[in-house]
Enzyme design. Structure first.
Site, PDB file in Angstrom:
ATOM      1  N   HIS A 131      38.095  42.639  36.949  1.00 28.67           N
ATOM      2  CA  HIS A 131      38.446  42.996  38.333  1.00 28.67           C
ATOM      3  C   HIS A 131      37.513  42.282  39.312  1.00 28.67           C
ATOM      4  O   HIS A 131      36.958  42.893  40.211  1.00 28.67           O
ATOM      5  CB  HIS A 131      38.376  44.512  38.533  1.00 28.67           C
ATOM      6  CG  HIS A 131      39.334  45.265  37.659  1.00 28.67           C
ATOM      7  ND1 HIS A 131      40.635  45.525  38.030  1.00 28.67           N
ATOM      8  CD2 HIS A 131      39.191  45.775  36.412  1.00 28.67           C
ATOM      9  CE1 HIS A 131      41.244  46.175  37.057  1.00 28.67           C
ATOM     10  NE2 HIS A 131      40.398  46.340  36.064  1.00 28.67           N
ATOM     11  N   ASP A 170      45.620  44.205  39.032  1.00 26.61           N
ATOM     12  CA  ASP A 170      45.410  45.479  38.341  1.00 26.61           C
ATOM     13  C   ASP A 170      46.658  45.796  37.518  1.00 26.61           C
ATOM     14  O   ASP A 170      47.778  45.646  37.998  1.00 26.61           O
ATOM     15  CB  ASP A 170      45.238  46.631  39.349  1.00 26.61           C
ATOM     16  CG  ASP A 170      43.889  46.594  40.059  1.00 26.61           C
ATOM     17  OD1 ASP A 170      43.043  45.758  39.714  1.00 26.61           O
ATOM     18  OD2 ASP A 170      43.702  47.433  40.968  1.00 26.61           O
ATOM     19  N   HIS A 219      42.309  38.790  41.415  1.00 19.73           N
ATOM     20  CA  HIS A 219      42.700  39.441  40.154  1.00 19.73           C
ATOM     21  C   HIS A 219      43.865  40.400  40.364  1.00 19.73           C
ATOM     22  O   HIS A 219      44.245  40.708  41.490  1.00 19.73           O
ATOM     23  CB  HIS A 219      41.499  40.179  39.547  1.00 19.73           C
ATOM     24  CG  HIS A 219      41.073  41.380  40.340  1.00 19.73           C
ATOM     25  ND1 HIS A 219      40.253  41.295  41.441  1.00 19.73           N
ATOM     26  CD2 HIS A 219      41.375  42.699  40.202  1.00 19.73           C
ATOM     27  CE1 HIS A 219      40.052  42.499  41.944  1.00 19.73           C
ATOM     28  NE2 HIS A 219      40.726  43.369  41.224  1.00 19.73           N
ATOM     29  N   GLU A 256      44.549  41.521  44.135  1.00 23.06           N
ATOM     30  CA  GLU A 256      43.407  41.716  45.027  1.00 23.06           C
ATOM     31  C   GLU A 256      42.584  40.438  45.132  1.00 23.06           C
ATOM     32  O   GLU A 256      42.567  39.621  44.216  1.00 23.06           O
ATOM     33  CB  GLU A 256      42.551  42.880  44.509  1.00 23.06           C
ATOM     34  CG  GLU A 256      43.329  44.189  44.542  1.00 23.06           C
ATOM     35  CD  GLU A 256      42.638  45.343  43.825  1.00 23.06           C
ATOM     36  OE1 GLU A 256      42.698  46.460  44.343  1.00 23.06           O
ATOM     37  OE2 GLU A 256      42.052  45.130  42.752  1.00 23.06           O
ATOM     38  N   HIS A 314      45.178  50.783  34.784  1.00 26.87           N
ATOM     39  CA  HIS A 314      43.820  50.693  35.332  1.00 26.87           C
ATOM     40  C   HIS A 314      43.261  52.065  35.696  1.00 26.87           C
ATOM     41  O   HIS A 314      42.089  52.352  35.490  1.00 26.87           O
ATOM     42  CB  HIS A 314      43.867  49.771  36.562  1.00 26.87           C
ATOM     43  CG  HIS A 314      42.570  49.576  37.269  1.00 26.87           C
ATOM     44  ND1 HIS A 314      41.360  49.473  36.627  1.00 26.87           N
ATOM     45  CD2 HIS A 314      42.294  49.440  38.599  1.00 26.87           C
ATOM     46  CE1 HIS A 314      40.399  49.271  37.527  1.00 26.87           C
ATOM     47  NE2 HIS A 314      40.934  49.260  38.720  1.00 26.87           N
TER      48      HIS A 314
END
Ligand SMILES: *[C@@H]1O[C@H](CO)[C@@H](O)[C@H](O)[C@H]1NC(C)=O
Ligand SMILES: *[C@@H]1O[C@H](CO)[C@@H](O)[C@H](O)[C@H]1NC(C)=O
Ligand SMILES: *[C@@H]1O[C@H](CO)[C@@H](O)[C@H](O)[C@H]1NC(C)=O
Length: 288
Positions: free
Chosen positions: A117, A123, A121, A253, A127
């Site tokens: 993370h 998720d 990246h 993200e 997660h």
């Protein structure tokens, strides 16, 4: 008749020969191998075992990174040691030489070790949601159809987190399945600041819920934001859960959206096939 067709063939051969002869002059090092990587003037040259590899160029790339004469835009952050990383003083080096030519090996071989993370990246639903984890919804199960297709890059008003009110004001048309939200985080260059800044902009719980209820960024859709978490710090768990509870939503993200024009692009994002894993580094590009 045979001589008539031989003439163009001969000139073609001549052109090829000239190109071949001219080729060494185009290269700028590395034993005469022409490669776009050499054009950067050697700045990116990494010494093996050099922990600060890549650090020298940090800051320089806040600029737009285009390839193919502007056709392709890289929206992925390079893994610089000074990327912000939760719970530590910068990401640090993620690769390490395990075999080195300087030490007599036939080649240099590095190993990769990093928190999945970090940087740009994705998720996986597992997660934060145990049920999805048990169901095997790992990063390898993410839908490539969702991760690749037309996407809207949109600017969120700079004076707000991504609240329900902010979402409503964006007027994202129905039918839009992929949206990249650019926020104040990009202006503040937060991904270029080693220290984690918890005042970053992200989704509030009501903003995440509004997205689910009122847009088609839903079934098989995704939201990407420009810092390490898509959920604002004060809503870190609650806003994460609104999205991660819904396994059809894929949150990206840490996108690098500096100087990219808002608008519609073809987005291509490819995570690594990490079986059983809760996230993955992801390479995302936009194509005009
Ligand atoms: C291999 O690593 C050594 C340091 O151990 C470095 O001096 C050399 O430039 C590297 N060569 C290649 C081809 O990566
Ligand atoms: C190479 O050898 C030096 C000196 O023995 C050592 O410090 C270094 O860790 C070695 N590097 C690799 C990649 O084996
Ligand atoms: C966004 O929310 C964070 C708390 O999570 C806060 O510190 C920050 O000031 C807010 N930003 C804006 C622009 O409202």
């Amino acid at each position: 008749m045979a001589t008539a067709s031989a003439a163009p063939l001969a000139s073609l051969l001549l052109v090829s020969l000239l190109l071949l002869l001219g080729a060494p002059a185009l290269s700028s090092g590395g034993g005469g191998v022409a490669h776009p990587g050499y054009s950067s003037g050697g700045e990116g040259t990494c010494g093996a075992g050099d922990d600060s590899c890549g650090l020298a160029s940090a800051g320089a790339e806040v600029a737009l990174e285009e390839h193919g004469g502007g056709r392709i835009i890289d929206i992925t952050h390079a893994y610089r040691p000074d990327l912000p990383a939760p719970g530590r003083d910068g990401l640090g080096p993620v690769t390490r030489l395990t075999e080195s030519m300087a030490n007599g090996s036939v080649n240099n071989v590095s190993e990769l070790k990093m928190v999945v993370h970090s940087g740009t990246h994705v998720d996986a639903p597992g997660h934060m949601v145990q049920e999805h984890f048990v169901a095997g919804l790992d990063v390898d199960k993410l839908d490539l159809d969702v991760l690749n297709g037309p996407a809207l890059l949109i600017d969120v008003p700079r004076d707000t987190n991504i609240t329900a009110q902010a979402m409503e004001s964006l007027n994202i048309p129905r039918g839009v399945r992929r949206v990249l939200f650019r926020t104040l985080n990009t202006d503040r260059k937060l991904m270029w600041t080693k220290e984690i800044d918890t005042s970053f902009v992200g989704f509030t719980e009501d903003g995440a819920q509004w997205l689910l209820d009122n847009t088609d960024i839903k079934l098989g859709n995704y939201a990407g934001v420009d810092y390490i978490s898509f959920a604002a710090f004060d809503h870190l768990i609650s806003a994460h859960l609104v999205f991660l509870n819904n396994p059809a939503i894929i949150p990206i993200e840490g996108l690098k959206l500096d100087h990219v024009k808002a608008g519609i692009y073809m987005l291509h994002c490819l995570p690594l096939r990490l079986i059983g894993c809760d996230g993955s580094p992801i390479r995302c590009i936009l194509i005009k």
